[in-house]
Design a protein around this motif. Structure first.
Motif, mmCIF file in Angstrom:
data_model
loop_
_atom_site.group_PDB
_atom_site.id
_atom_site.type_symbol
_atom_site.label_atom_id
_atom_site.label_comp_id
_atom_site.label_asym_id
_atom_site.label_seq_id
_atom_site.Cartn_x
_atom_site.Cartn_y
_atom_site.Cartn_z
ATOM 1 N N GLN A 283 0.770 -1.089 -0.139
ATOM 2 C CA GLN A 283 -0.137 -0.165 0.088
ATOM 3 C C GLN A 283 0.863 1.372 -0.172
ATOM 4 O O GLN A 283 0.496 2.312 0.725
ATOM 5 C CB GLN A 283 -0.967 0.188 1.204
ATOM 6 N N ASP A 284 1.863 1.309 -0.816
ATOM 7 C CA ASP A 284 2.908 2.545 -1.037
ATOM 8 C C ASP A 284 2.070 3.556 -1.692
ATOM 9 O O ASP A 284 1.959 3.394 -2.826
ATOM 10 C CB ASP A 284 3.977 1.891 -1.658
ATOM 11 N N THR A 285 1.683 4.515 -1.042
ATOM 12 C CA THR A 285 0.679 5.792 -1.703
ATOM 13 C C THR A 285 1.375 6.343 -2.557
ATOM 14 O O THR A 285 0.748 6.365 -3.744
ATOM 15 C CB THR A 285 0.363 6.475 -0.492
ATOM 16 N N ARG A 286 2.668 6.480 -2.680
ATOM 17 C CA ARG A 286 3.235 7.108 -3.686
ATOM 18 C C ARG A 286 3.322 6.324 -4.929
ATOM 19 O O ARG A 286 3.036 7.001 -6.079
ATOM 20 C CB ARG A 286 4.759 7.574 -3.290
ATOM 21 N N ARG A 287 3.561 5.247 -4.719
ATOM 22 C CA ARG A 287 3.600 4.144 -5.883
ATOM 23 C C ARG A 287 2.434 3.951 -6.558
ATOM 24 O O ARG A 287 2.238 3.958 -7.554
ATOM 25 C CB ARG A 287 4.479 2.746 -5.490
ATOM 26 N N LEU A 288 1.351 3.950 -5.657
ATOM 27 C CA LEU A 288 -0.012 3.736 -5.987
ATOM 28 C C LEU A 288 -0.326 4.678 -6.883
ATOM 29 O O LEU A 288 -0.888 4.748 -8.045
ATOM 30 C CB LEU A 288 -0.953 3.634 -4.998
ATOM 31 N N THR B 227 1.589 4.922 -10.209
ATOM 32 C CA THR B 227 0.870 3.813 -10.960
ATOM 33 C C THR B 227 -0.390 4.186 -11.552
ATOM 34 O O THR B 227 -0.723 4.079 -12.813
ATOM 35 C CB THR B 227 0.716 2.532 -10.248
ATOM 36 N N GLY B 228 -1.335 4.990 -10.870
ATOM 37 C CA GLY B 228 -2.529 5.557 -11.486
ATOM 38 C C GLY B 228 -2.386 6.596 -12.521
ATOM 39 O O GLY B 228 -3.030 6.564 -13.762
ATOM 40 N N SER B 229 -1.229 7.296 -12.431
ATOM 41 C CA SER B 229 -1.217 8.400 -13.399
ATOM 42 C C SER B 229 -0.440 7.921 -14.483
ATOM 43 O O SER B 229 -0.752 8.178 -15.761
ATOM 44 C CB SER B 229 -0.054 9.439 -12.890
ATOM 45 N N LEU B 230 0.335 6.824 -14.470
ATOM 46 C CA LEU B 230 0.886 6.172 -15.695
ATOM 47 C C LEU B 230 -0.057 5.349 -16.430
ATOM 48 O O LEU B 230 -0.013 5.414 -17.631
ATOM 49 C CB LEU B 230 2.146 5.145 -15.143
ATOM 50 N N HIS B 231 -1.179 5.025 -15.634
ATOM 51 C CA HIS B 231 -2.222 4.271 -16.647
ATOM 52 C C HIS B 231 -3.119 5.107 -17.198
ATOM 53 O O HIS B 231 -3.544 4.841 -18.135
ATOM 54 C CB HIS B 231 -3.048 3.351 -15.489
ATOM 55 N N ALA C 187 -6.274 1.914 -13.729
ATOM 56 C CA ALA C 187 -6.399 3.195 -13.103
ATOM 57 C C ALA C 187 -7.504 3.214 -12.079
ATOM 58 O O ALA C 187 -7.376 3.750 -10.914
ATOM 59 C CB ALA C 187 -6.344 4.513 -13.992
ATOM 60 N N ARG C 188 -8.611 2.958 -12.358
ATOM 61 C CA ARG C 188 -9.836 2.603 -11.555
ATOM 62 C C ARG C 188 -9.523 1.952 -10.261
ATOM 63 O O ARG C 188 -9.904 2.284 -9.209
ATOM 64 C CB ARG C 188 -11.162 2.179 -12.315
ATOM 65 N N HIS C 189 -9.011 0.749 -10.478
ATOM 66 C CA HIS C 189 -8.890 -0.321 -9.655
ATOM 67 C C HIS C 189 -7.594 0.458 -8.583
ATOM 68 O O HIS C 189 -7.632 0.287 -7.467
ATOM 69 C CB HIS C 189 -8.066 -1.547 -10.267
ATOM 70 N N VAL C 190 -6.631 1.079 -9.107
ATOM 71 C CA VAL C 190 -5.563 1.793 -8.304
ATOM 72 C C VAL C 190 -6.291 2.962 -7.503
ATOM 73 O O VAL C 190 -6.042 3.046 -6.173
ATOM 74 C CB VAL C 190 -4.505 2.608 -9.032
ATOM 75 N N ALA C 191 -7.201 3.651 -7.889
ATOM 76 C CA ALA C 191 -8.080 4.498 -7.332
ATOM 77 C C ALA C 191 -8.812 4.078 -5.988
ATOM 78 O O ALA C 191 -8.894 4.967 -5.122
ATOM 79 C CB ALA C 191 -8.808 5.308 -8.185
ATOM 80 N N ASP D 267 -6.581 6.081 -0.510
ATOM 81 C CA ASP D 267 -7.738 6.399 0.432
ATOM 82 C C ASP D 267 -8.130 7.688 0.690
ATOM 83 O O ASP D 267 -9.123 8.368 1.145
ATOM 84 C CB ASP D 267 -7.425 5.872 2.140
ATOM 85 N N THR D 268 -7.400 8.570 -0.125
ATOM 86 C CA THR D 268 -7.947 10.118 0.112
ATOM 87 C C THR D 268 -7.478 10.840 -1.273
ATOM 88 O O THR D 268 -6.484 10.218 -1.952
ATOM 89 C CB THR D 268 -7.103 10.804 1.282
#
Length: 176
Positions: A127-132, A135-139, A162-166, A170-171
């Motif tokens: 759950q590394d928020t920065r990586r998540l 990852t969402g931005s890259l998708h 990206a939806r899954h990453v979102a 949590d915020t």
């Protein structure tokens, strides 16, 4: 670096002229400090500062119509990001690089670059928020590239990812 924080605040307030006035001195200071730094942890922080300053330069040059200069700045961002061991910084450098690739209609090249970046940044099951966030931005950027390349299945897959990453972040945050 106080100057970097001030420049970031000016950029957020859309004060491009003031950003452009302050960037050269801040970039020179950041470069000099990075080249003189021998502590690895401090280098990571300085690379982040340098990437932030370069991103402000990229955004302002692009927004003010200096697209040729913004491409040069993309090179500098990617160079700075590659000085880091942080996969998020490297992913950011690749994400920015795709700005000019989109303008040149080099969609497949952009998709390959971001595919590699997604592998590098992959948060795995953590759950590394920065990586998540990265990852969402890259998708999302990959979805744009795929759509422009007229590859709707790939675009849809990236939007779904990206939806899954979102759902795992949590915020809602902006630039944090």
């Amino acid at each position: 670096m106080t100057a970097a924080a001030e420049i970031a605040a000016l950029y957020q307030k859309d004060k491009n002229a003031e950003v452009l006035e302050r960037l050269p001195a801040a970039l020179m200071e950041a470069f000099a400090t990075l080249h003189a730094c021998e502590d690895e942890d401090e280098r990571e922080v300085l690379v982040g500062v340098l990437c932030g300053l370069f991103y402000a330069a990229h955004a302002v040059t692009y927004q003010t119509g200096y697209e040729d200069l913004s491409v040069v700045v993309e090179d500098r961002i990617q160079w700075a990001a590659r000085q880091s061991a942080d996969p998020v910084a490297r992913g950011f450098g690749d994400w920015v690089r795709t700005t000019s690739l989109m303008r040149m209609a080099a969609y497949d090249a952009g998709l390959r670059l971001l595919g590699d970046a997604l592998t590098t940044v992959d948060p795995g099951s953590g759950q590394d928020t920065r990586r998540l966030r990265m990852t969402g931005s890259l998708h999302l950027r990959s979805a744009i590239l795929a759509a422009r390349a007229r590859r709707p299945d790939i675009a849809t897959d990236h939007v779904d990812e990206a939806r899954h990453v979102a759902t795992q972040v949590d915020t809602d945050t902006d630039n944090n």
